[in-house]
Design a protein around this motif. Structure first.
Motif, PDB file in Angstrom:
ATOM      1  N   ASP A  10      12.269  -7.408  -1.576  1.00 31.93           N
ATOM      2  CA  ASP A  10      12.599  -6.725  -2.495  1.00 31.93           C
ATOM      3  C   ASP A  10      11.251  -6.275  -2.908  1.00 31.93           C
ATOM      4  OD1 ASP A  10      12.938  -5.472  -5.089  1.00 31.93           O
ATOM      5  OD2 ASP A  10      13.564  -7.283  -6.192  1.00 31.93           O
ATOM      6  N   THR A  11      10.779  -5.007  -2.996  1.00 30.78           N
ATOM      7  CA  THR A  11       9.566  -4.495  -3.311  1.00 30.78           C
ATOM      8  C   THR A  11       9.552  -3.503  -4.750  1.00 30.78           C
ATOM      9  OG1 THR A  11       9.716  -2.699  -1.862  1.00 30.78           O
ATOM     10  CG2 THR A  11       8.766  -4.498  -1.025  1.00 30.78           C
ATOM     11  N   SER A  12      10.828  -3.580  -5.259  1.00 31.55           N
ATOM     12  CA  SER A  12      11.130  -2.825  -6.376  1.00 31.55           C
ATOM     13  C   SER A  12      10.240  -2.880  -7.365  1.00 31.55           C
ATOM     14  CB  SER A  12      12.627  -2.983  -6.931  1.00 31.55           C
ATOM     15  OG  SER A  12      12.674  -4.310  -7.237  1.00 31.55           O
ATOM     16  N   ALA A  13       9.497  -4.030  -7.380  1.00 33.46           N
ATOM     17  CA  ALA A  13       8.585  -4.465  -8.452  1.00 33.46           C
ATOM     18  C   ALA A  13       7.318  -3.537  -8.383  1.00 33.46           C
ATOM     19  CB  ALA A  13       8.193  -5.898  -8.666  1.00 33.46           C
ATOM     20  N   ILE A  14       7.030  -3.044  -7.221  1.00 31.52           N
ATOM     21  CA  ILE A  14       5.809  -2.326  -7.030  1.00 31.52           C
ATOM     22  C   ILE A  14       5.957  -0.883  -7.562  1.00 31.52           C
ATOM     23  CG2 ILE A  14       4.259  -1.384  -5.294  1.00 31.52           C
ATOM     24  CD1 ILE A  14       4.003  -4.287  -5.863  1.00 31.52           C
ATOM     25  N   SER A  15       5.169  -0.417  -8.382  1.00 28.85           N
ATOM     26  CA  SER A  15       5.284   1.034  -8.911  1.00 28.85           C
ATOM     27  C   SER A  15       4.633   1.935  -8.048  1.00 28.85           C
ATOM     28  CB  SER A  15       4.793   1.032 -10.417  1.00 28.85           C
ATOM     29  OG  SER A  15       3.329   1.030 -10.439  1.00 28.85           O
ATOM     30  N   ALA A  16       4.736   3.188  -8.282  1.00 28.15           N
ATOM     31  CA  ALA A  16       4.249   4.265  -7.472  1.00 28.15           C
ATOM     32  C   ALA A  16       2.643   4.334  -7.830  1.00 28.15           C
ATOM     33  CB  ALA A  16       4.683   5.593  -7.876  1.00 28.15           C
ATOM     34  N   ASP A 182       8.345 -11.175   5.482  1.00 23.42           N
ATOM     35  CA  ASP A 182       9.238 -12.183   5.299  1.00 23.42           C
ATOM     36  C   ASP A 182       9.498 -12.419   3.640  1.00 23.42           C
ATOM     37  OD1 ASP A 182       9.584 -12.518   8.008  1.00 23.42           O
ATOM     38  OD2 ASP A 182       7.934 -13.678   8.072  1.00 23.42           O
ATOM     39  N   ARG A 183       8.287 -12.364   2.847  1.00 24.43           N
ATOM     40  CA  ARG A 183       8.505 -12.572   1.570  1.00 24.43           C
ATOM     41  C   ARG A 183       7.182 -11.918   0.906  1.00 24.43           C
ATOM     42  NH1 ARG A 183       6.445 -17.715   3.167  1.00 24.43           N
ATOM     43  NH2 ARG A 183       5.067 -18.800   1.856  1.00 24.43           N
ATOM     44  N   GLY A 186       3.353 -11.861  -5.549  1.00 23.70           N
ATOM     45  CA  GLY A 186       2.411 -11.229  -6.324  1.00 23.70           C
ATOM     46  C   GLY A 186       1.498 -10.230  -5.397  1.00 23.70           C
ATOM     47  N   ARG A 187       0.127 -10.632  -5.251  1.00 20.80           N
ATOM     48  CA  ARG A 187      -0.553  -9.908  -4.404  1.00 20.80           C
ATOM     49  C   ARG A 187      -0.189 -10.165  -2.895  1.00 20.80           C
ATOM     50  NH1 ARG A 187      -6.054 -11.490  -5.532  1.00 20.80           N
ATOM     51  NH2 ARG A 187      -6.524  -9.856  -4.018  1.00 20.80           N
ATOM     52  N   LYS A 188       0.271 -11.342  -2.633  1.00 22.11           N
ATOM     53  CA  LYS A 188       0.491 -11.830  -1.222  1.00 22.11           C
ATOM     54  C   LYS A 188       1.716 -11.117  -0.401  1.00 22.11           C
ATOM     55  CE  LYS A 188      -1.963 -16.207  -2.339  1.00 22.11           C
ATOM     56  NZ  LYS A 188      -1.734 -17.609  -2.346  1.00 22.11           N
ATOM     57  N   ALA A 204       5.128 -14.192  22.849  1.00 22.71           N
ATOM     58  CA  ALA A 204       4.242 -14.651  21.701  1.00 22.71           C
ATOM     59  C   ALA A 204       4.827 -14.425  20.495  1.00 22.71           C
ATOM     60  CB  ALA A 204       2.909 -14.136  21.863  1.00 22.71           C
ATOM     61  N   ASP A 205       4.399 -15.267  19.522  1.00 18.49           N
ATOM     62  CA  ASP A 205       4.775 -14.806  18.083  1.00 18.49           C
ATOM     63  C   ASP A 205       3.799 -14.851  17.257  1.00 18.49           C
ATOM     64  OD1 ASP A 205       5.136 -17.540  16.770  1.00 18.49           O
ATOM     65  OD2 ASP A 205       6.506 -17.607  18.694  1.00 18.49           O
ATOM     66  N   CYS A 206       3.843 -14.387  15.731  1.00 21.02           N
ATOM     67  CA  CYS A 206       2.786 -14.416  15.238  1.00 21.02           C
ATOM     68  C   CYS A 206       3.026 -14.465  13.634  1.00 21.02           C
ATOM     69  CB  CYS A 206       1.483 -13.466  15.243  1.00 21.02           C
ATOM     70  SG  CYS A 206       0.197 -13.154  14.202  1.00 21.02           S
ATOM     71  N   GLU A 207       2.365 -15.013  12.707  1.00 17.24           N
ATOM     72  CA  GLU A 207       2.682 -15.279  11.243  1.00 17.24           C
ATOM     73  C   GLU A 207       1.092 -14.630  10.644  1.00 17.24           C
ATOM     74  OE1 GLU A 207       3.569 -18.889   9.698  1.00 17.24           O
ATOM     75  OE2 GLU A 207       2.570 -20.119  11.028  1.00 17.24           O
ATOM     76  N   GLY A 208       1.402 -14.043   9.359  1.00 24.65           N
ATOM     77  CA  GLY A 208      -0.019 -13.514   8.839  1.00 24.65           C
ATOM     78  C   GLY A 208       0.301 -13.504   7.357  1.00 24.65           C
ATOM     79  N   LEU A 209      -0.782 -13.464   6.784  1.00 21.27           N
ATOM     80  CA  LEU A 209      -0.789 -13.247   5.050  1.00 21.27           C
ATOM     81  C   LEU A 209      -1.739 -12.225   5.078  1.00 21.27           C
ATOM     82  CD1 LEU A 209      -0.492 -13.904   2.291  1.00 21.27           C
ATOM     83  CD2 LEU A 209      -2.289 -15.661   2.415  1.00 21.27           C
TER      84      LEU A 209
END
Length: 218
Positions: A10-16, A182-183, A186-188, A204-209
């Motif tokens: 859900d990214t609806s909280a991000i305004s234009a 994945d989730r 706030g800013r993350k 290979a697989d990768c996870e990031g922030l």
């Protein structure tokens, strides 16, 4: 997309207005460089492959050096600042027309994820027909930037990236990489990706922030 990719975030909280907030990072516009730029980049990729693979007499190397210097002399007067040159700004080309990026193309992209397809070339050799281990973080990091964009998140910088090398990644073999958001906290933006061969085997697989830039951050 895979079942994992179908889990929309859900990214609806991000305004234009928030999406347009890039900190000190200027917006990058898509470039339209003309018909010769794509073949030029492909020729330069082949030259990169040859530069790391040829075994020829020194006089041949000398002749190649002379021609390379001629290209430098031809292009040097047109050296342009960042965001003016087309390299990296042509999404229709492999690696967006950047020699730095592996020559992969986006196959599918949207809010739930991004999938790219491509091959690693001789230039990416680490040894014994395997892709150099340092190339995979570059590919994953570039993919994560695309994930942030297609998820409608503001421009972010990589804060963390961890790669698990599951199997040897071969050269000159069709491969697919798929990434998901994945989730969001706030800013993350927490992201992950998986690199597979045509049989579906996980290489290979990768996870990031990814962390959204503050107004004063470059």
């Amino acid at each position: 997309m895979s079942e994992r990719a179908e889990r929309a975030v859900d990214t609806s909280a991000i305004s234009a207005d928030q999406y347009e907030t890039h900190g000190g990072f200027p917006k990058v516009e898509v470039a339209d460089p003309g018909r010769n730029f794509g073949p030029f980049v492909e020729a330069m990729r082949t030259l990169q492959d040859l530069a790391v693979s040829v075994d020829c007499p020194d006089e041949v190397v000398g002749a190649a050096l002379e021609r390379a210097q001629g290209l430098i002399d031809l292009l040097e007067p047109y050296r342009a600042p960042e965001r003016q040159g087309p390299a990296g700004r042509v999404p229709s080309l492999p690696g967006r027309g950047s020699l730095l990026m592996p020559p992969w193309l986006v196959e599918e992209a949207g809010p739930t994820g991004v999938r790219m397809r491509g091959e690693f070339r001789r230039y990416h050799l680490g040894g014994n027909n395997a892709v150099h281990g340092g190339v995979l973080p570059l590919m994953f990091d570039d993919l994560f930037g695309s994930l942030v964009h297609y998820a409608g998140r503001p421009i972010s910088r990589t804060a963390f990236l961890h790669v698990n090398y599951r199997k040897v990644t071969p050269l000159e073999t069709p491969l697919t990489v798929e990434g998901t958001v994945d989730r969001v906290e706030g800013r993350k933006t927490f992201v992950s990706a998986r690199l597979r061969d045509e049989s579906g085997a996980l290489l290979a697989d990768c996870e990031g922030l990814m962390v959204q830039l503050l107004p004063w951050q470059p």
